[in-house]
Design a protein around this motif. Structure first.
Motif, mmCIF file in Angstrom:
data_model
loop_
_atom_site.group_PDB
_atom_site.id
_atom_site.type_symbol
_atom_site.label_atom_id
_atom_site.label_comp_id
_atom_site.label_asym_id
_atom_site.label_seq_id
_atom_site.Cartn_x
_atom_site.Cartn_y
_atom_site.Cartn_z
ATOM 1 N N PHE A 157 0.633 -44.777 34.586
ATOM 2 C CA PHE A 157 1.466 -43.520 33.825
ATOM 3 C C PHE A 157 0.329 -42.340 33.539
ATOM 4 O O PHE A 157 0.873 -41.249 33.645
ATOM 5 C CB PHE A 157 1.935 -44.306 32.348
ATOM 6 C CG PHE A 157 2.704 -43.455 31.578
ATOM 7 C CD1 PHE A 157 4.137 -43.175 32.160
ATOM 8 C CD2 PHE A 157 2.401 -42.556 30.635
ATOM 9 C CE1 PHE A 157 5.054 -42.165 31.606
ATOM 10 C CE2 PHE A 157 3.377 -41.647 29.847
ATOM 11 C CZ PHE A 157 4.672 -41.517 30.319
ATOM 12 N N PHE B 281 -9.643 -46.785 26.081
ATOM 13 C CA PHE B 281 -10.326 -48.056 26.462
ATOM 14 C C PHE B 281 -11.298 -48.604 25.261
ATOM 15 O O PHE B 281 -12.305 -47.631 24.750
ATOM 16 C CB PHE B 281 -11.206 -48.101 27.634
ATOM 17 C CG PHE B 281 -10.557 -48.321 28.917
ATOM 18 C CD1 PHE B 281 -9.163 -48.551 29.010
ATOM 19 C CD2 PHE B 281 -11.259 -48.499 29.921
ATOM 20 C CE1 PHE B 281 -8.566 -48.669 30.170
ATOM 21 C CE2 PHE B 281 -10.512 -48.915 31.384
ATOM 22 C CZ PHE B 281 -9.121 -48.753 31.291
ATOM 23 N N TRP B 282 -10.997 -49.429 24.496
ATOM 24 C CA TRP B 282 -11.984 -49.902 23.337
ATOM 25 C C TRP B 282 -12.081 -48.857 22.461
ATOM 26 O O TRP B 282 -13.159 -48.332 21.990
ATOM 27 C CB TRP B 282 -13.612 -50.411 23.804
ATOM 28 C CG TRP B 282 -13.104 -51.837 24.588
ATOM 29 C CD1 TRP B 282 -13.314 -52.016 26.091
ATOM 30 C CD2 TRP B 282 -12.651 -52.811 23.993
ATOM 31 N NE1 TRP B 282 -13.279 -53.235 26.422
ATOM 32 C CE2 TRP B 282 -12.762 -53.639 25.292
ATOM 33 C CE3 TRP B 282 -12.490 -53.319 22.866
ATOM 34 C CZ2 TRP B 282 -12.502 -55.244 24.972
ATOM 35 C CZ3 TRP B 282 -12.113 -54.766 22.845
ATOM 36 C CH2 TRP B 282 -12.012 -55.697 23.780
ATOM 37 N N THR C 162 -3.330 -42.306 26.817
ATOM 38 C CA THR C 162 -2.350 -43.198 26.533
ATOM 39 C C THR C 162 -3.024 -44.581 25.800
ATOM 40 O O THR C 162 -4.127 -44.422 25.703
ATOM 41 C CB THR C 162 -1.768 -43.512 28.002
ATOM 42 O OG1 THR C 162 -2.905 -44.383 28.739
ATOM 43 C CG2 THR C 162 -1.270 -42.586 28.925
ATOM 44 N N THR C 163 -2.172 -45.021 25.061
ATOM 45 C CA THR C 163 -2.563 -46.149 24.419
ATOM 46 C C THR C 163 -1.826 -47.618 24.792
ATOM 47 O O THR C 163 -0.971 -47.603 25.353
ATOM 48 C CB THR C 163 -2.428 -45.954 22.678
ATOM 49 O OG1 THR C 163 -1.032 -45.809 22.512
ATOM 50 C CG2 THR C 163 -3.153 -44.633 22.298
ATOM 51 N N GLY C 164 -2.524 -48.578 24.232
ATOM 52 C CA GLY C 164 -1.861 -49.769 24.479
ATOM 53 C C GLY C 164 -1.095 -50.094 23.246
ATOM 54 O O GLY C 164 0.017 -50.897 23.096
ATOM 55 N N ALA D 137 3.602 -48.684 28.363
ATOM 56 C CA ALA D 137 3.682 -49.994 28.913
ATOM 57 C C ALA D 137 4.952 -50.720 28.176
ATOM 58 O O ALA D 137 5.701 -51.433 28.718
ATOM 59 C CB ALA D 137 2.720 -50.906 29.290
ATOM 60 N N ARG E 180 9.852 -43.438 28.815
ATOM 61 C CA ARG E 180 8.597 -42.670 29.677
ATOM 62 C C ARG E 180 8.976 -41.476 30.126
ATOM 63 O O ARG E 180 8.181 -40.515 29.929
ATOM 64 C CB ARG E 180 8.269 -43.699 30.598
ATOM 65 C CG ARG E 180 7.588 -45.136 29.989
ATOM 66 C CD ARG E 180 6.858 -45.650 31.094
ATOM 67 N NE ARG E 180 7.717 -46.451 31.910
ATOM 68 C CZ ARG E 180 7.984 -47.597 31.909
ATOM 69 N NH1 ARG E 180 7.696 -48.192 30.908
ATOM 70 N NH2 ARG E 180 8.835 -48.338 32.965
HETATM 71 P P1 FAD Z 1 0.756 -48.258 32.971
HETATM 72 O O1 FAD Z 1 0.651 -49.842 32.366
HETATM 73 O O2 FAD Z 1 0.132 -47.950 34.368
HETATM 74 O O3 FAD Z 1 2.112 -47.723 32.936
HETATM 75 C C1 FAD Z 1 2.908 -48.069 31.910
HETATM 76 C C2 FAD Z 1 4.507 -48.192 32.835
HETATM 77 O O4 FAD Z 1 4.798 -46.687 33.110
HETATM 78 C C3 FAD Z 1 4.422 -48.928 33.872
HETATM 79 O O5 FAD Z 1 5.718 -49.800 33.878
HETATM 80 C C4 FAD Z 1 4.521 -47.973 34.983
HETATM 81 O O6 FAD Z 1 5.296 -48.480 36.045
HETATM 82 C C5 FAD Z 1 5.205 -46.713 34.486
HETATM 83 N N1 FAD Z 1 5.337 -45.551 35.164
HETATM 84 C C6 FAD Z 1 4.347 -45.029 35.943
HETATM 85 N N2 FAD Z 1 4.867 -43.939 36.413
HETATM 86 C C7 FAD Z 1 5.726 -43.607 35.968
HETATM 87 C C8 FAD Z 1 6.839 -42.322 35.863
HETATM 88 N N3 FAD Z 1 6.457 -41.371 36.645
HETATM 89 N N4 FAD Z 1 7.688 -42.340 35.120
HETATM 90 C C9 FAD Z 1 8.120 -43.417 34.477
HETATM 91 N N5 FAD Z 1 7.388 -44.556 34.405
HETATM 92 C C10 FAD Z 1 6.219 -44.572 35.008
HETATM 93 N N6 FAD Z 1 -5.319 -50.024 24.222
HETATM 94 C C11 FAD Z 1 -5.456 -49.367 22.871
HETATM 95 O O7 FAD Z 1 -4.620 -49.098 22.163
HETATM 96 N N7 FAD Z 1 -6.544 -49.429 22.281
HETATM 97 C C12 FAD Z 1 -7.714 -49.663 22.722
HETATM 98 O O8 FAD Z 1 -8.755 -49.605 22.495
HETATM 99 C C13 FAD Z 1 -7.603 -50.286 24.201
HETATM 100 N N8 FAD Z 1 -8.738 -50.834 25.034
HETATM 101 C C14 FAD Z 1 -8.534 -50.963 26.239
HETATM 102 C C15 FAD Z 1 -9.473 -51.668 27.037
HETATM 103 C C16 FAD Z 1 -9.364 -51.910 28.395
HETATM 104 C C17 FAD Z 1 -10.812 -52.336 29.017
HETATM 105 C C18 FAD Z 1 -8.261 -51.991 28.913
HETATM 106 C C19 FAD Z 1 -8.027 -52.417 30.411
HETATM 107 C C20 FAD Z 1 -7.093 -51.581 28.262
HETATM 108 C C21 FAD Z 1 -7.161 -51.104 26.777
HETATM 109 N N9 FAD Z 1 -6.278 -50.619 26.029
HETATM 110 C C22 FAD Z 1 -6.415 -50.309 24.932
HETATM 111 C C23 FAD Z 1 -4.837 -50.591 26.822
HETATM 112 C C24 FAD Z 1 -4.611 -49.276 27.416
HETATM 113 O O9 FAD Z 1 -5.066 -48.060 26.616
HETATM 114 C C25 FAD Z 1 -3.397 -48.982 28.089
HETATM 115 O O10 FAD Z 1 -2.917 -50.122 28.982
HETATM 116 C C26 FAD Z 1 -3.052 -47.882 28.896
HETATM 117 O O11 FAD Z 1 -3.454 -46.687 28.030
HETATM 118 C C27 FAD Z 1 -1.525 -47.604 29.333
HETATM 119 O O12 FAD Z 1 -1.640 -46.647 30.397
HETATM 120 P P2 FAD Z 1 -1.503 -46.490 31.821
HETATM 121 O O13 FAD Z 1 -1.545 -45.326 32.527
HETATM 122 O O14 FAD Z 1 -2.495 -47.664 32.445
HETATM 123 O O15 FAD Z 1 0.135 -47.424 31.918
#
Ligand code: FAD
Length: 251
Positions: A15, A101-102, A144-146, A190, A197
């Motif tokens: 994303f 991240f974190w 973005t966030t989790g 996600a 999205r």
């Molecule tokens: P993705 O998982 O890549 O995308 C989400 C969805 O969007 C997927 O289904 C993808 O296919 C879809 N997508 C892609 N392109 C498009 C498009 N053009 N149109 C529509 N949909 C689309 N989170 C917190 O809240 N706090 C934290 O402190 C935190 N710490 C973390 C630490 C680590 C080491 C890790 C690995 C993760 C952590 N997370 C945390 C989670 C992280 O922030 C999220 O997983 C991340 O922000 C999600 O963004 P992404 O781009 O990776 O999403």
């Protein structure tokens, strides 16, 4: 505008990758110039060290700040850092695009800050906050966030997002002189449907086009502080959480 996007996600189909593509297309479509530093694709080295300089000031003892000052003065930064300096000097707008991240920046992006925002280039001596080396430019976090918005509210378990972003928005961006625009936060993409999205990407597009008219976040100017760098009597502290209009997509 001349926009530098520093993008930190290892997967182009993420994303974050979609947000980067939307930013590039929207801004270029609006007649703006855009450069992207895609840190993972570049294999950007995030670790400070002697390799940051082509000619060390002190070959025996490594002192980062002293080496940065010297490299700034005599143009002996390593090419990867010098290239980023050139992009920063060129831009009037910086966007950092990353997943949280974190509660912070991914390490590769934090390392970009460590190595690129050097003493003498970005800050140092009286060169800080509104007098920082990158003054006259604006910056915006796009992340973005989790977790969902509720966990990042004032009563949320993770703590208020404004508090979490303070070290980045004040401790990095404002400290080196940027006018900091309210962040764009795409909450937990996600966990959303693909329709939701798409709405985020549309909201993001609108925010990008509004950048030139968006007022920056309020920070106190140096004149509000006394010699001990605390606010002078009679100066009201900025609101602890500046929420109004700060976070998009908080549906
Ligand atoms: P993705 O998982 O890549 O995308 C989400 C969805 O969007 C997927 O289904 C993808 O296919 C879809 N997508 C892609 N392109 C498009 C498009 N053009 N149109 C529509 N949909 C689309 N989170 C917190 O809240 N706090 C934290 O402190 C935190 N710490 C973390 C630490 C680590 C080491 C890790 C690995 C993760 C952590 N997370 C945390 C989670 C992280 O922030 C999220 O997983 C991340 O922000 C999600 O963004 P992404 O781009 O990776 O999403």
């Amino acid at each position: 505008m001349k926009v530098l996007i520093v993008y930190a996600h290892p997967e182009p189909r993420s994303f974050n990758g979609a947000m980067r593509d939307v930013a590039v297309d929207t801004l270029r479509g609006g007649g703006h110039e855009v450069i992207v530093s895609d840190l993972y694709a570049m294999g950007f080295n995030p670790v400070v060290g002697r390799g940051d300089f082509t000619r060390p000031a002190n070959a025996d003892v490594f002192r980062l700040a002293a080496e940065q000052r010297r490299a700034q003065d005599d143009g002996t930064y390593a090419k990867d850092i010098a290239d980023e300096h050139e992009k920063l000097r060129w831009c009037d707008t910086l966007i950092l695009q990353f997943p949280l991240f974190w509660f912070s920046l991914p390490a590769i992006l934090k390392g970009w800050v460590d190595r690129v925002m050097g003493v003498g280039f970005a800050y140092g001596g009286s060169m800080w906050y509104e007098n920082g080396g990158l003054r006259g430019r604006r910056a915006m976090l796009s992340l973005t966030t989790g977790g969902p918005p509720s966990i990042y509210g004032p009563r949320g378990r993770n703590g208020d997002i404004e508090l979490i972003l303070w070290p980045i928005q004040n401790g990095i961006l404002r400290l080196v002189g940027f006018d900091v625009l309210p962040p764009f936060v795409a909450w937990c993409p996600a966990r959303l449907s693909s329709e939701e999205r798409v709405v985020y990407l549309k909201e993001f597009k609108e925010r990008l086009l509004e950048i030139p008219e968006t007022p920056p976040i309020f920070f106190h100017e140096s004149g509000d502080y006394g010699e001990d760098n605390s606010l002078m009597p009679g100066v009201d502290p900025r609101p602890r959480f500046q929420r109004a209009g700060a976070v998009a997509g908080s549906r």
